[in-house]
Design a protein around this motif. Sequence first.
Motif, PDB file in Angstrom:
ATOM      1  N   ASP A  10     -21.876   2.100  31.206  1.00 52.19           N
ATOM      2  CA  ASP A  10     -23.201   1.617  31.588  1.00 52.19           C
ATOM      3  C   ASP A  10     -23.207   1.279  33.074  1.00 52.19           C
ATOM      4  O   ASP A  10     -22.173   0.908  33.655  1.00 52.19           O
ATOM      5  CB  ASP A  10     -23.572   0.360  30.787  1.00 52.19           C
ATOM      6  CG  ASP A  10     -23.822   0.666  29.321  1.00 52.19           C
ATOM      7  OD1 ASP A  10     -24.185   1.810  28.998  1.00 52.19           O
ATOM      8  OD2 ASP A  10     -23.659  -0.265  28.489  1.00 52.19           O
ATOM      9  N   PHE A  11     -24.383   1.394  33.713  1.00 50.35           N
ATOM     10  CA  PHE A  11     -24.529   1.049  35.127  1.00 50.35           C
ATOM     11  C   PHE A  11     -24.954  -0.412  35.212  1.00 50.35           C
ATOM     12  O   PHE A  11     -26.067  -0.774  34.809  1.00 50.35           O
ATOM     13  CB  PHE A  11     -25.579   1.950  35.793  1.00 50.35           C
ATOM     14  CG  PHE A  11     -25.126   3.371  35.979  1.00 50.35           C
ATOM     15  CD1 PHE A  11     -24.796   3.853  37.239  1.00 50.35           C
ATOM     16  CD2 PHE A  11     -25.025   4.238  34.900  1.00 50.35           C
ATOM     17  CE1 PHE A  11     -24.372   5.162  37.413  1.00 50.35           C
ATOM     18  CE2 PHE A  11     -24.593   5.544  35.062  1.00 50.35           C
ATOM     19  CZ  PHE A  11     -24.263   6.011  36.330  1.00 50.35           C
ATOM     20  N   ASP A  38     -31.605   8.795  34.953  1.00 46.40           N
ATOM     21  CA  ASP A  38     -33.015   8.533  34.652  1.00 46.40           C
ATOM     22  C   ASP A  38     -33.246   7.019  34.652  1.00 46.40           C
ATOM     23  O   ASP A  38     -32.983   6.337  33.655  1.00 46.40           O
ATOM     24  CB  ASP A  38     -33.367   9.146  33.300  1.00 46.40           C
ATOM     25  CG  ASP A  38     -34.840   9.008  32.970  1.00 46.40           C
ATOM     26  OD1 ASP A  38     -35.626   8.674  33.888  1.00 46.40           O
ATOM     27  OD2 ASP A  38     -35.218   9.201  31.798  1.00 46.40           O
ATOM     28  N   VAL A  39     -33.725   6.502  35.778  1.00 44.22           N
ATOM     29  CA  VAL A  39     -33.899   5.061  35.939  1.00 44.22           C
ATOM     30  C   VAL A  39     -35.259   4.642  35.378  1.00 44.22           C
ATOM     31  O   VAL A  39     -36.304   5.180  35.792  1.00 44.22           O
ATOM     32  CB  VAL A  39     -33.801   4.665  37.428  1.00 44.22           C
ATOM     33  CG1 VAL A  39     -33.979   3.157  37.597  1.00 44.22           C
ATOM     34  CG2 VAL A  39     -32.483   5.132  38.013  1.00 44.22           C
ATOM     35  N   ALA A  46     -28.674  -7.335  34.175  1.00 45.64           N
ATOM     36  CA  ALA A  46     -29.425  -6.082  34.236  1.00 45.64           C
ATOM     37  C   ALA A  46     -28.485  -4.875  34.234  1.00 45.64           C
ATOM     38  O   ALA A  46     -27.430  -4.901  34.857  1.00 45.64           O
ATOM     39  CB  ALA A  46     -30.303  -6.065  35.485  1.00 45.64           C
ATOM     40  N   LYS A  47     -28.885  -3.838  33.545  1.00 48.73           N
ATOM     41  CA  LYS A  47     -28.074  -2.626  33.502  1.00 48.73           C
ATOM     42  C   LYS A  47     -28.938  -1.411  33.198  1.00 48.73           C
ATOM     43  O   LYS A  47     -30.079  -1.529  32.730  1.00 48.73           O
ATOM     44  CB  LYS A  47     -26.971  -2.747  32.458  1.00 48.73           C
ATOM     45  CG  LYS A  47     -27.456  -2.737  31.016  1.00 48.73           C
ATOM     46  CD  LYS A  47     -26.286  -2.744  30.028  1.00 48.73           C
ATOM     47  CE  LYS A  47     -26.810  -2.639  28.581  1.00 48.73           C
ATOM     48  NZ  LYS A  47     -25.692  -2.581  27.611  1.00 48.73           N
ATOM     49  N   ILE A  48     -28.389  -0.244  33.484  1.00 45.58           N
ATOM     50  CA  ILE A  48     -29.000   1.025  33.102  1.00 45.58           C
ATOM     51  C   ILE A  48     -28.049   1.684  32.107  1.00 45.58           C
ATOM     52  O   ILE A  48     -26.854   1.864  32.393  1.00 45.58           O
ATOM     53  CB  ILE A  48     -29.220   1.934  34.324  1.00 45.58           C
ATOM     54  CG1 ILE A  48     -30.100   1.241  35.359  1.00 45.58           C
ATOM     55  CG2 ILE A  48     -29.838   3.264  33.900  1.00 45.58           C
ATOM     56  CD1 ILE A  48     -30.210   2.001  36.670  1.00 45.58           C
ATOM     57  N   ASP A  49     -28.545   2.036  30.963  1.00 40.83           N
ATOM     58  CA  ASP A  49     -27.703   2.558  29.889  1.00 40.83           C
ATOM     59  C   ASP A  49     -26.996   3.857  30.302  1.00 40.83           C
ATOM     60  O   ASP A  49     -27.569   4.704  31.000  1.00 40.83           O
ATOM     61  CB  ASP A  49     -28.556   2.815  28.648  1.00 40.83           C
ATOM     62  CG  ASP A  49     -27.705   3.180  27.447  1.00 40.83           C
ATOM     63  OD1 ASP A  49     -27.516   4.386  27.202  1.00 40.83           O
ATOM     64  OD2 ASP A  49     -27.226   2.251  26.761  1.00 40.83           O
ATOM     65  N   GLY A  58     -37.561   6.945  37.616  1.00 35.89           N
ATOM     66  CA  GLY A  58     -37.406   8.389  37.650  1.00 35.89           C
ATOM     67  C   GLY A  58     -35.985   8.815  37.945  1.00 35.89           C
ATOM     68  O   GLY A  58     -35.046   7.999  37.929  1.00 35.89           O
ATOM     69  N   PRO A  59     -35.768  10.098  38.243  1.00 34.78           N
ATOM     70  CA  PRO A  59     -34.404  10.613  38.429  1.00 34.78           C
ATOM     71  C   PRO A  59     -33.787  10.164  39.750  1.00 34.78           C
ATOM     72  O   PRO A  59     -34.362  10.375  40.820  1.00 34.78           O
ATOM     73  CB  PRO A  59     -34.589  12.134  38.385  1.00 34.78           C
ATOM     74  CG  PRO A  59     -36.014  12.348  38.801  1.00 34.78           C
ATOM     75  CD  PRO A  59     -36.781  11.170  38.294  1.00 34.78           C
TER      76      PRO A  59
END
Length: 451
Positions: free
Chosen positions: A359-360, A432-433, A372-375, A330-331
């Motif tokens: 990217d995170f 937004d994870v 691993a990453k969050i776009d 979620g956020p």
Amino acid sequence: MGPTLRRPRRRRWASLLGVTAVAVTAGGALACPAGAAGKNVDFATHCIPPAIAGLPPIDGTTTANVSVDNTSPKVGDTVKVTYTVVAPAAGNPTELDLPADIMTPTGKVTLGGTQTGDVTVAGPKKNAPVKGKAPFPSFSMTGSFKVTKAGAITLSPGDYNIHTSYIMELDTPCTVTSPPAPVSETVTATDGSTPGNQRALTLGSASGNQGDSVTVNGNGFTAGATVTLAGRSGDKQTGDTATVTADAQGAFSGSLVVTDKTTSGIVAYEGASWDPDNGAGPAAYVVNGTTPPTPGGSQKLTTIVKAGALSMSQAGDAVALKAVHFGKGGPSTGALNRVTVKDFRGGPAGWSLTGKVTDFTGSGAHLTDPGAKIDAGKLSWTPACATKAGSPSTCKAGSAGTVGTSGATLASTPDGTLTGGEFTVDAGLSLDVPAFTPPGTYSGVLTLTLS
């Protein structure tokens, strides 16, 4: 505010300041002065009227002519150049008649072919009265350059500035839209029987206010020599001097602060005193704001408002977003550190503050997947912008939405007749994870760019 309220305000401005404002006119070309060589050429011109006149930047066509006193010089000769603006891209936009002798023009002539560079030119403060709504009259400016190479040298009209001295000191710079302008004159230089003095100089500007510095560039000097830069008033040297050192090729670039209001040219020379055989110039230069007080016991008061810079600062360089739970996601929310923008340029250009994010990427002991990453596309913002009272410009917040690697606008101000001010910019952030993102700490870099 309705038209009946605007109209008297315009009259008041016109009565005080309209006499020095300019606007593009559709008037036809004037005849070239008798005896001038070269040919008339037309070129698109972008003019910026004095900000206080309340007119936006304007575009028109200038008709101009460049002539010389010698079309077949030898290397080492000095060639006198006359730049005549036959039909300026500017005129009197008011109903008021302008008095005589309030206009001082300066400009540049662009050299091409075997010898390149700019020749500064300046004209006398002399003009016929100008009727209301009438085109500005033709005017001429003169300067000189030293021939340093044999071959064909082309001369094209360049940027020019109309400085007016009536109640206030105001400038209207007009630039060539697509430089260089068409060639108006060509001289063919030949090798002299003796090398002669090869020293030459160019100026960064043909005019400036009292106390301003002007860039002086030179070449053809003795390698490693100490070169004196100095102002000239007729055949005398003023107290404005500076020194530079020529490089191994005999070239230099320096600056000279001009405080003597009588300065009409700038020279560069080797040795203890000015000697044409060991120096270059004078290059034409005009000090603005030298109008004598009007008669009748009045006193002219003058001040200078110097332009500043466009800058930004931020309250911090790290933001910790709210944690989310594995399996829920979620956020992950937070707030951008406040950004303060200061626009003290004082010109017609607005600004834009944009941002883009990487990217995170993840790290931490509990992160089992090192890749691993969050776009970056998962980060969005909701911008807000506030304008400090009294600022000429009004800040507009960017649209809420995705930031991503391609970027988005955080805030901006529009172009205008006069822009500037102080502004604070904020934004709510939301990442937004995805629900099953591996546990760990994820970091991305948000880069802000002010332009």
